[in-house]
Scaffold this motif. Structure first.
Motif, mmCIF file in Angstrom:
data_model
loop_
_atom_site.group_PDB
_atom_site.id
_atom_site.type_symbol
_atom_site.label_atom_id
_atom_site.label_comp_id
_atom_site.label_asym_id
_atom_site.label_seq_id
_atom_site.Cartn_x
_atom_site.Cartn_y
_atom_site.Cartn_z
ATOM 1 N N LYS A 193 0.899 -1.171 -0.143
ATOM 2 C CA LYS A 193 -0.045 0.070 -0.057
ATOM 3 C C LYS A 193 0.756 1.284 0.023
ATOM 4 C CE LYS A 193 -4.348 1.488 0.481
ATOM 5 N NZ LYS A 193 -5.471 1.451 -0.334
ATOM 6 N N ALA A 194 1.844 1.203 -0.803
ATOM 7 C CA ALA A 194 2.753 2.259 -0.902
ATOM 8 C C ALA A 194 2.626 3.654 -1.270
ATOM 9 C CB ALA A 194 4.032 1.885 -2.121
ATOM 10 N N ASN A 195 1.114 3.731 -1.855
ATOM 11 C CA ASN A 195 0.463 4.964 -2.152
ATOM 12 C C ASN A 195 0.121 5.898 -0.923
ATOM 13 O OD1 ASN A 195 -1.233 3.021 -1.861
ATOM 14 N ND2 ASN A 195 -2.753 4.058 -2.958
ATOM 15 N N ILE A 196 0.022 5.054 0.397
ATOM 16 C CA ILE A 196 -0.595 5.693 1.415
ATOM 17 C C ILE A 196 0.723 5.548 2.343
ATOM 18 C CG2 ILE A 196 -2.165 5.640 3.309
ATOM 19 C CD1 ILE A 196 -3.480 6.230 0.741
ATOM 20 N N ALA B 97 9.887 -12.747 -14.230
ATOM 21 C CA ALA B 97 9.055 -11.579 -14.333
ATOM 22 C C ALA B 97 8.835 -10.952 -12.871
ATOM 23 C CB ALA B 97 7.804 -11.833 -15.241
ATOM 24 N N PHE B 98 8.713 -9.535 -12.974
ATOM 25 C CA PHE B 98 7.968 -9.063 -11.628
ATOM 26 C C PHE B 98 7.213 -8.040 -11.972
ATOM 27 C CE2 PHE B 98 8.636 -5.055 -8.992
ATOM 28 C CZ PHE B 98 8.516 -5.734 -7.576
ATOM 29 N N ASN B 99 6.039 -7.875 -11.124
ATOM 30 C CA ASN B 99 5.080 -6.711 -11.150
ATOM 31 C C ASN B 99 4.631 -6.386 -9.635
ATOM 32 O OD1 ASN B 99 3.352 -8.665 -10.480
ATOM 33 N ND2 ASN B 99 2.361 -8.757 -12.617
ATOM 34 N N ASP B 100 4.029 -5.295 -9.443
ATOM 35 C CA ASP B 100 3.321 -5.152 -8.243
ATOM 36 C C ASP B 100 1.949 -4.763 -8.125
ATOM 37 O OD1 ASP B 100 4.583 -2.497 -9.188
ATOM 38 O OD2 ASP B 100 3.235 -2.152 -7.520
ATOM 39 N N ARG B 101 1.229 -4.915 -6.781
ATOM 40 C CA ARG B 101 -0.105 -4.683 -6.714
ATOM 41 C C ARG B 101 -0.471 -4.001 -5.734
ATOM 42 N NH1 ARG B 101 0.034 -5.478 -11.477
ATOM 43 N NH2 ARG B 101 -0.712 -7.011 -12.610
ATOM 44 N N ILE B 102 -1.141 -2.875 -5.641
ATOM 45 C CA ILE B 102 -1.922 -2.271 -4.423
ATOM 46 C C ILE B 102 -2.685 -3.293 -3.772
ATOM 47 C CG2 ILE B 102 -3.152 -0.567 -3.240
ATOM 48 C CD1 ILE B 102 -1.761 1.515 -5.371
ATOM 49 N N VAL B 103 -2.481 -3.602 -2.280
ATOM 50 C CA VAL B 103 -3.364 -4.718 -1.766
ATOM 51 C C VAL B 103 -4.905 -4.520 -1.986
ATOM 52 C CG1 VAL B 103 -3.377 -3.476 0.610
ATOM 53 C CG2 VAL B 103 -3.490 -5.919 0.308
ATOM 54 N N ASP B 104 -5.470 -3.852 -1.768
ATOM 55 C CA ASP B 104 -6.926 -3.576 -2.323
ATOM 56 C C ASP B 104 -7.292 -4.104 -3.543
ATOM 57 O OD1 ASP B 104 -5.646 -1.331 -2.530
ATOM 58 O OD2 ASP B 104 -7.412 -0.049 -2.130
ATOM 59 N N ASN B 105 -6.429 -3.439 -4.706
ATOM 60 C CA ASN B 105 -6.780 -4.101 -5.905
ATOM 61 C C ASN B 105 -6.170 -5.472 -6.102
ATOM 62 O OD1 ASN B 105 -6.832 -4.182 -8.722
ATOM 63 N ND2 ASN B 105 -4.645 -3.522 -9.026
ATOM 64 N N LEU C 7 2.847 -14.379 -4.591
ATOM 65 C CA LEU C 7 2.547 -13.120 -4.162
ATOM 66 C C LEU C 7 3.619 -13.010 -2.867
ATOM 67 C CD1 LEU C 7 -1.255 -13.046 -4.357
ATOM 68 C CD2 LEU C 7 0.359 -12.644 -6.069
ATOM 69 N N VAL C 8 4.170 -12.079 -2.975
ATOM 70 C CA VAL C 8 5.029 -11.591 -1.539
ATOM 71 C C VAL C 8 4.519 -10.271 -0.849
ATOM 72 C CG1 VAL C 8 7.333 -11.338 -0.711
ATOM 73 C CG2 VAL C 8 7.036 -12.172 -3.051
ATOM 74 N N LEU C 9 4.375 -10.661 0.488
ATOM 75 C CA LEU C 9 3.507 -9.780 1.237
ATOM 76 C C LEU C 9 4.072 -9.337 2.494
ATOM 77 C CD1 LEU C 9 1.198 -12.052 -0.011
ATOM 78 C CD2 LEU C 9 -0.114 -9.988 0.431
ATOM 79 N N PRO C 10 4.001 -8.093 3.033
ATOM 80 C CA PRO C 10 4.271 -8.006 4.622
ATOM 81 C C PRO C 10 3.507 -8.595 5.400
ATOM 82 C CG PRO C 10 3.970 -5.850 3.395
ATOM 83 C CD PRO C 10 3.365 -6.943 2.198
ATOM 84 N N ASN C 11 3.985 -8.817 6.519
ATOM 85 C CA ASN C 11 3.261 -9.604 7.568
ATOM 86 C C ASN C 11 1.529 -9.742 7.603
ATOM 87 O OD1 ASN C 11 3.389 -11.641 9.584
ATOM 88 N ND2 ASN C 11 4.958 -10.481 10.793
ATOM 89 N N TYR D 274 -0.738 -8.035 5.732
ATOM 90 C CA TYR D 274 -1.483 -8.364 4.525
ATOM 91 C C TYR D 274 -1.162 -9.988 3.990
ATOM 92 C CZ TYR D 274 -0.345 -3.337 3.775
ATOM 93 O OH TYR D 274 -0.313 -1.974 3.884
ATOM 94 N N GLY D 275 -0.148 -10.354 4.328
ATOM 95 C CA GLY D 275 0.098 -11.897 4.281
ATOM 96 C C GLY D 275 -0.850 -12.714 5.018
ATOM 97 N N ASP D 276 -1.100 -12.254 6.061
ATOM 98 C CA ASP D 276 -1.939 -13.090 7.114
ATOM 99 C C ASP D 276 -3.352 -13.071 6.442
ATOM 100 O OD1 ASP D 276 -2.857 -14.577 9.303
ATOM 101 O OD2 ASP D 276 -3.148 -12.870 10.585
ATOM 102 N N VAL D 277 -3.912 -11.973 6.070
ATOM 103 C CA VAL D 277 -5.193 -11.819 5.760
ATOM 104 C C VAL D 277 -5.374 -12.733 4.220
ATOM 105 C CG1 VAL D 277 -6.855 -10.071 4.867
ATOM 106 C CG2 VAL D 277 -5.457 -9.509 6.928
ATOM 107 N N LEU D 278 -4.429 -12.230 3.170
ATOM 108 C CA LEU D 278 -4.461 -12.943 2.121
ATOM 109 C C LEU D 278 -4.543 -14.413 2.066
ATOM 110 C CD1 LEU D 278 -4.818 -9.686 1.168
ATOM 111 C CD2 LEU D 278 -3.798 -10.448 -1.044
ATOM 112 N N SER D 279 -3.542 -14.869 2.803
ATOM 113 C CA SER D 279 -3.506 -16.273 2.892
ATOM 114 C C SER D 279 -4.888 -17.039 3.316
ATOM 115 C CB SER D 279 -2.403 -16.723 3.763
ATOM 116 O OG SER D 279 -2.324 -16.437 4.907
ATOM 117 N N ASP D 280 -5.692 -16.257 4.361
ATOM 118 C CA ASP D 280 -7.088 -16.943 4.436
ATOM 119 C C ASP D 280 -7.760 -16.736 3.156
ATOM 120 O OD1 ASP D 280 -5.910 -17.511 7.040
ATOM 121 O OD2 ASP D 280 -8.163 -17.234 7.789
#
Ligand code: NAD
Length: 363
Positions: free
Chosen positions: A192-195, A218-226, A241-245, A247-253
């Motif tokens: 969520k680098a925009n915020i 290949a590499f790309n990035d996505r804002i977490v809500d998108n 997908l590589v996530l900080p702690n 977002y990683g917890d939420v998106l893995s569920d």
């Protein structure tokens, strides 16, 4: 030579799930020497009030590999999570949660095959918090205001979100290495680098630096809500997908839900010299001792352990046997049946029996 592996049965449904998994792992023909070690609330009294005895940590350090059942964290009462304690004590900074659709699983999605890599040591999980109304919180508010920070209200509780260059670099180096070793072609940084420009912004900057050093992937990035929206619309476009702690917890569920629920979601935690394999789900204490819980997530964690031990062929056979049992649909626990009270549901150990029978056919 037998693989020496630390086995932590855990509590709640953990002992029956790990026992079913031990049986299917042995049925692959790979030899194990299990070093059974205690952890959890029930062993505290015998180990001077410590739910994570030193002998258990020493065993994992010595063997380098552990298969772990879930462990309950009682709410309140000064009992820290054994699961978080274990990851911290062994500096297991990378949590890997593969999410793959198997034909026959009841889910809205049929084509998911992605891997969540969650940074395990930083972010809002570090536990640096200041309670509303305390002198420390007031002092911190005063300091923030002295630096020009503006708070809408002063009666705040504050949790700190540290994300470092060092921690970010090592998780992305791990992720690119993982992608390469597992034949994956793309890594996506989620943020969520925009915020949050100085925590998630740093995460994205360092991710891009590491990506430039690994330009065969290949590499790309996505804002977490998108990212959440993309996952439910076009999951097939993503691989790692590589996530900080947090977002990683939420998106893995979220991703576990996409592949049939917690009963199907395996996991692994890696440090530089240790790896601990455990399901995403918890100890499901209401089913403890009832031979009812789904052992698939624990068994798939065991399958990941076989791959880690370079037993690739055995891992493949175990995964195929699990997949066959799911596709046939008869020897499945209640949570994988059309309704939760389906009378044809079988128990934990019967799922293991069915998988062992499939492995027998192939041997
Ligand atoms: P849970 O994952 O144990 O259960 C959530 C729901 O999913 C429950 O309805 C449960 O019955 C069901 N479920 C979970 N695993 C299942 C399985 N294998 N088969 C069928 N159904 C299954 O989460 P919770 O209830 O929030 O937590 C229970 C305890 O587990 C807590 O003390 C928590 O701290 C702990 N926990 C441990 C770990 C771990 O050991 N790594 C992870 C998460 C939670």
């Amino acid at each position: 030579m037998a693989h020496r592996v630390t086995l932590i049965p855990g509590d709640g449904t953990g002992p029956e799930l790990t026992e079913a998994t031990r049986r299917v792992l042995e049925a692959t023909g790979v030899e194990f020497e299990w070093d059974v070690q205690p952890a959890g609330e029930e062993v505290m009294a015998e180990h001077g009030g410590n739910p994570l005895p030193d002998q258990t940590l020493e065993s994992i350090r010595a063997n380098g590999v552990a298969l772990k059942g879930p462990i309950t964290t009682p709410v309140g009462g000064g009992f820290r999570s054994v699961n978080v304690g274990l990851r911290k004590s062994l500096d297991m900074y990378a949590q890997v949660r593969p999410c793959k659709s198997y034909p026959g699983v009841r889910s809205r999605f049929t084509d998911v095959d992605l891997v969540i890599i969650r940074e395990n040591t930083e972010d809002l999980y570090v536990g640096i918090e200041y309670e509303e109304g305390t002198d420390d919180a007031r002092e911190l508010v005063g300091w923030i205001e002295s630096k020009g920070g503006k708070l809408r209200w002063r009666d705040v509780g504050i949790s700190i979100k540290p994300i470092s260059v060092t921690g970010t670099r090592r998780i992305f180096e791990f992720a690119f290495d993982y992608a390469r070793r597992n034949g994956r072609k793309q890594v996506t940084a989620v943020h969520k680098a925009n915020i949050m420009k100085f925590s998630d912004g740093l995460w994205l900057r360092v991710a891009r630096e590491v990506a430039a050093e690994n330009d065969d992937i290949a590499f790309n990035d996505r804002i977490v809500d998108n990212m959440c929206m993309q996952l439910v619309q076009r999951p097939e476009e993503y691989e790692v997908l590589v996530l900080p702690n947090l977002y990683g917890d939420v998106l893995s569920d979220l991703c576990a839900g996409m592949i049939g629920g917690l009963g199907m979601a395996p996991g692994a935690n890696y440090g530089d010299s240790v790896a601990v394999f455990e399901p995403t789900h918890g100890s499901a204490p209401k089913y403890a001792g009832q031979n009812k819980a789904n052992p698939m997530a624990q068994m798939l964690s065991g399958m990941l352990m076989l791959r880690h031990l370079d037993q690739t062929e055995a891992a493949h056979r175990l995964e195929s046997a699990i997949s066959d049992v799911i596709r046939e649909g008869s020897s499945l626990t209640y949570d994988m049946k059309p309704t939760r009270d389906d009378p044809t549901a079988v128990g934990t150990s019967e799922v293991a029996d069915a998988i062992i029978e499939k492995l027998g056919v192939r041997v």
